[in-house]
Design a protein around this motif. Structure first.
Motif, PDB file in Angstrom:
ATOM      1  N   VAL A  27       0.862  -1.193   0.000  1.00  0.00           N
ATOM      2  CA  VAL A  27       0.000   0.000   0.000  1.00  0.00           C
ATOM      3  C   VAL A  27       0.892   1.234   0.000  1.00  0.00           C
ATOM      4  O   VAL A  27       1.851   1.318   0.765  1.00  0.00           O
ATOM      5  CB  VAL A  27      -0.928   0.030   1.240  1.00  0.00           C
ATOM      6  CG1 VAL A  27      -1.825   1.258   1.204  1.00  0.00           C
ATOM      7  CG2 VAL A  27      -1.773  -1.242   1.322  1.00  0.00           C
ATOM      8  N   LEU A  63     -11.008  -0.567   0.471  1.00  0.00           N
ATOM      9  CA  LEU A  63     -10.365   0.591   1.078  1.00  0.00           C
ATOM     10  C   LEU A  63     -11.171   1.142   2.242  1.00  0.00           C
ATOM     11  O   LEU A  63     -10.606   1.465   3.297  1.00  0.00           O
ATOM     12  CB  LEU A  63     -10.137   1.666   0.010  1.00  0.00           C
ATOM     13  CG  LEU A  63      -9.287   2.871   0.428  1.00  0.00           C
ATOM     14  CD1 LEU A  63      -7.940   2.428   0.956  1.00  0.00           C
ATOM     15  CD2 LEU A  63      -9.118   3.829  -0.749  1.00  0.00           C
ATOM     16  N   SER A  88      -8.129   2.101  -4.805  1.00  0.00           N
ATOM     17  CA  SER A  88      -7.746   0.746  -4.437  1.00  0.00           C
ATOM     18  C   SER A  88      -7.754  -0.187  -5.635  1.00  0.00           C
ATOM     19  O   SER A  88      -7.997   0.219  -6.777  1.00  0.00           O
ATOM     20  CB  SER A  88      -8.674   0.206  -3.343  1.00  0.00           C
ATOM     21  OG  SER A  88      -8.099  -0.934  -2.735  1.00  0.00           O
ATOM     22  N   PRO A 134      -2.973  -0.324  -3.866  1.00  0.00           N
ATOM     23  CA  PRO A 134      -3.822   0.689  -3.249  1.00  0.00           C
ATOM     24  C   PRO A 134      -2.950   1.895  -2.897  1.00  0.00           C
ATOM     25  O   PRO A 134      -1.799   1.733  -2.451  1.00  0.00           O
ATOM     26  CB  PRO A 134      -4.345  -0.004  -1.987  1.00  0.00           C
ATOM     27  CG  PRO A 134      -4.167  -1.468  -2.239  1.00  0.00           C
ATOM     28  CD  PRO A 134      -2.962  -1.591  -3.117  1.00  0.00           C
ATOM     29  N   THR A 157      -1.986   4.236  -8.460  1.00  0.00           N
ATOM     30  CA  THR A 157      -2.563   2.893  -8.431  1.00  0.00           C
ATOM     31  C   THR A 157      -2.460   2.223  -9.792  1.00  0.00           C
ATOM     32  O   THR A 157      -2.168   1.026  -9.890  1.00  0.00           O
ATOM     33  CB  THR A 157      -4.027   2.947  -7.962  1.00  0.00           C
ATOM     34  OG1 THR A 157      -4.065   3.392  -6.603  1.00  0.00           O
ATOM     35  CG2 THR A 157      -4.705   1.591  -8.060  1.00  0.00           C
TER      36      THR A 157
END
Length: 782
Positions: A347, A399, A393, A374, A368
């Motif tokens: 992430v 998310l 995401s 994400p 992304t």
């Protein structure tokens, strides 16, 4: 091999269902495959889908509180109460304001509109702004594309006896605002048959009820907001967009004409893509940077000069927005590089001071898309100590759900599975980054971090022609829940591959299935021209379109992805100067291999410091690509090298300082004469007399040494101190029993295949070698 950029999932439509639609409805196979892949197989259902009419529009009074709202609005009109339409600052919001305020004006209402400022008021109902509107005389306030979460602001309105009618389509919380009326297609006390209207769709239904007819000239405005808000293009939404685009193509509305002109769009050929990628962004731009009011004024304008002026202003704002996005995206991407290098986390949480909060959602989308992770992009304000941002995401990482686990450090957040907005203390950014990455370990697998491509319309080139592609208009609009098809064509070979464009960064190919050909364009894919070897069998995916040039129309595919299961072989033979071929060999992931030590000495200065690995003397690193500098001593060496490295591409140079193939193996007559010569003399001084013999017979010195070595290995002579001494009574043996003789024959055969064979023959030879490696590997497991 050429690996695809994404993991392909191929869904092949049922052939019987495809054939049924082709037979019963006379549809081309392309159309039938698209429909079947979207779950439309029943003939009557397909007829209704393809030939929608306004009969599909539902009675607006089926919406919860519609009758109550219409009664209150008409009472306000009769008593000349001031009505304010309160919208949102995006394309759905400004089109919603346009539709409803236009309908109210036609009824003679005293109506105005208000749109909150993203930076001053934030999204949705704002109590301070409500107060200003009340103080300016507003008695009835109607929200469009917002309001269902405005508990506080609507509670304020009630204290001053300003009625609020909410029209919205966003997710409803556990508690609804205490509004005069709430029109929402998914209201828990309602029973509306279609719950997926955009904000403008709800406003359009209210306009229909108020006007007691469908305002057909407003379809085009409703279509823009419906496409821009990415709601499912089903049921009413589909008809609104389909009819809206049809009318937009011939619209006399100054705002539509002006937007088409400034965006370079042919008005008479507009599609849903025109709305989503050219019209929508220009209507979104002012709200991202400041006030969205001008977007409404443009759509409502009845003056061409005014409309053009406003459209140019929106176009300039859109370009400014693009510049801001580009700058922040570059900073955000550099931040990713600085923080993580090549080790990208699951992430991404990236923050920057002074970043424009109106565009960070777009920047997050870009991150992304680029990294397939994400991402959250935050605008950091060190003075207030607050960071505000947006996130996007990927499939498998909810998310909103994952943010909810961090509510203790997120005082404000909202959104859904794929997108969210939030604010938090600057001091908690690191904690949020750490927590989300820890949470990702529990829900994301390695495969989930590779982008997916769902392919549902496999075709052959023979199914494609200009008439078929132009006929896809029958199936439009494409969008959410009726996605644009991703076409797949398999088992193609290239007759032409080249880089195009000023920077040579685009790809143009002509591909064939053996019968038909198709032009393919890959924008930004120029590097693939160096990755596709001649004759490679390819599968491609992308979008099909009609390309018109000099009055001639041809089908063309815009490439999305490509793969080949074959090992790619590139022919560098005969290109003696490395500088001429090193540019097409990837700098990363390549092992340069030599079989002879003399080759390394020859190439080291020419390759300017590039590492050369000698087979047998050093471990060859496992790389995606391998350069074969010279010819091995035998086929087994090449098999072992391929087995140990398993390269996706092989670059065959096969340098030889002196060809054994052309020199050949001395004839039996040569050997016979030389043996008789040695036997008569008894000894022969190789060191001092070989040149004289070479001149006498016209043989190369190497040939004489070679024959001597063969005789030595067969026990016919012995060599001492440079003398070849004949051995009497030697056993009779065949020349082929000599290891040197056998090696020479192998070298000649290898040179014949590796150096002098045609590319096609060389490719087949390599394929056979690689196949033997695979067979040998499989046998080890039996």
């Amino acid at each position: 091999m050429i690996e695809s950029k994404k993991i392909w999932t191929i869904d092949r439509p049922d052939e019987d269902a495809v054939n049924l639609l082709m037979t019963e409805l006379g549809l081309p196979s392309v159309h039938a495959k698209i429909l079947v892949s979207r779950g439309l197989q029943d003939v009557d259902e397909v007829k209704s889908f393809l030939h929608m009419s306004k009969d599909c529009l539902h009675d607006p009074y089926l919406l919860h509180d519609m009758a109550k709202s219409v009664e209150r609005i008409k009472r306000a009109i009769e008593s000349n109460e001031k009505i304010t339409v309160y919208g949102d600052y995006d394309a759905d919001g400004v089109t919603s304001v346009t539709v409803l305020s236009t309908a109210l004006e036609r009824l003679g209402a005293n109506v105005d509109f208000a749109i909150p400022n993203r930076f001053e008021h934030g999204y949705g109902p704002n109590a301070d702004l409500f107060k200003k509107l009340y103080e300016s005389g507003t008695n009835l306030l109607i929200t469009v594309d917002n309001g269902v979460s405005g508990l506080e602001a609507i509670a304020y309105a009630n204290t001053v006896n300003m009625d609020v009618i909410v029209t919205d389509h966003h997710e409803m919380g556990d508690k609804l605002p205490d509004a005069y009326a709430i029109i929402h297609p998914r209201h828990p006390e309602g029973d509306y048959p279609f719950g997926e209207l955009a904000g403008v769709g709800v406003a359009f239904k209210l306009a229909c009820a108020l006007l007691e007819e469908v305002p057909e000239d407003l379809y085009e405005i409703a279509a823009i907001g419906t496409v821009a808000d990415l709601v499912p293009l089903q049921d009413e939404n589909r008809f609104i967009v389909k009819e809206g685009i049809r009318r937009m193509r011939m619209s006399k509305r100054p705002g539509i004409q002006a937007l088409a002109k400034v965006s370079g769009t042919e008005q008479n050929s507009m599609t849903e893509e025109s709305l989503g990628f050219t019209i929508g962004p220009r209507l979104n731009a002012p709200g991202r940077l400041g006030s969205a009011d001008d977007a409404v004024r443009l759509l409502k304008s009845e003056n061409h000069a005014e409309a053009m002026m406003l459209a140019e202003q929106l176009d300039a704002l859109n370009k400014e927005r693009q510049g801001i996005v580009k700058g922040i995206a570059e900073e955000a991407e550099q931040a990713v590089v600085d923080m993580y290098g090549d080790d990208i986390p699951d992430v991404l949480v990236i923050g920057g001071e002074g970043w424009n909060p109106g565009v960070v959602g777009i920047v997050s989308s870009r991150l992304t898309e680029k990294y397939y992770r994400p991402s959250i992009v935050l605008c950091v304000d060190n003075e207030t100590g607050i960071a505000k941002g947006s996130g996007r995401s990927i499939a498998g990482f909810d998310l909103f759900k994952e943010l909810s686990k961090n509510a203790d450090i997120l005082p404000h957040f909202g959104g859904h599975e794929m997108a969210a907005g939030m604010s938090l203390s600057v001091l908690d950014i690191v904690a949020l980054r750490t927590r989300l990455n820890s949470q990702a370990k529990d829900v994301l697998t390695e495969d989930m971090l590779i982008p997916q491509l769902q392919i549902d319309v496999p075709l052959t080139i023979g199914e494609i022609d200009v008439t078929v592609l132009e006929g896809l208009e029958l199936l439009r609009p494409f969008g959410m829940s009726f996605e644009k098809p991703v076409f797949l064509i398999e088992n193609l070979s290239s007759s032409s591959i080249r880089k195009i464009g000023a920077a040579k960064n685009h790809l143009k190919m002509e591909l064939s299935d053996g019968t038909d050909t198709l032009d393919v364009i890959g924008f930004g894919d120029g590097e693939l021209a160096d990755a596709i070897s001649p004759g490679a069998i390819l599968s491609i995916t992308g979008d099909l379109q009609v390309n018109e040039w000099n009055g001639r129309k041809k089908p063309q595919m815009l490439l999305e992805d490509l793969l080949s299961d074959q090992r790619q072989l590139f022919d560098l033979r005969g290109i003696n100067e490395p500088g001429r071929w090193m540019s097409i060999v990837p700098a990363k992931g390549t092992a340069i291999v030599a079989f002879q030590e003399s080759t390394i000495a020859h190439f080291t200065p020419l390759l300017k410091g590039a590492a050369i690995h000698q087979f047998g003397n050093s471990e060859i690193p496992k790389m995606d690509y391998i350069v074969l500098l010279d010819v091995p001593e035998d086929e087994e060496q090449l098999q072992e090298l391929i087995k140990s490295t398993n390269p996706k591409r092989i670059y065959a140079h096969f340098y030889i300082p002196e060809s054994k193939y052309f020199e050949g193996v001395p004839s039996r007559e040569h050997f016979g004469w030389y043996y008789s010569f040695l036997k008569k003399r008894g000894t022969f001084d190789l060191a001092n007399q070989v040149q004289e013999l070479s001149k006498h017979k016209g043989w190369k010195i190497d040939t004489i040494y070679f024959m001597t070595k063969v005789f030595s290995e067969l026990g016919f002579v012995k060599i001492e101190n440079g003398l070849a001494i004949i051995l009497e009574d030697a056993d009779k043996k065949q020349l082929t029993e000599s290891a040197a003789y056998q090696k020479r024959e192998r070298q000649i055969e290898l040179e014949k295949m590796l150096v002098y064979a045609s590319y096609k023959e060389l490719k087949k030879w390599f394929d056979d070698v690689c196949e033997q490696v695979v067979i040998r590997e499989e046998q080890l497991w039996i």
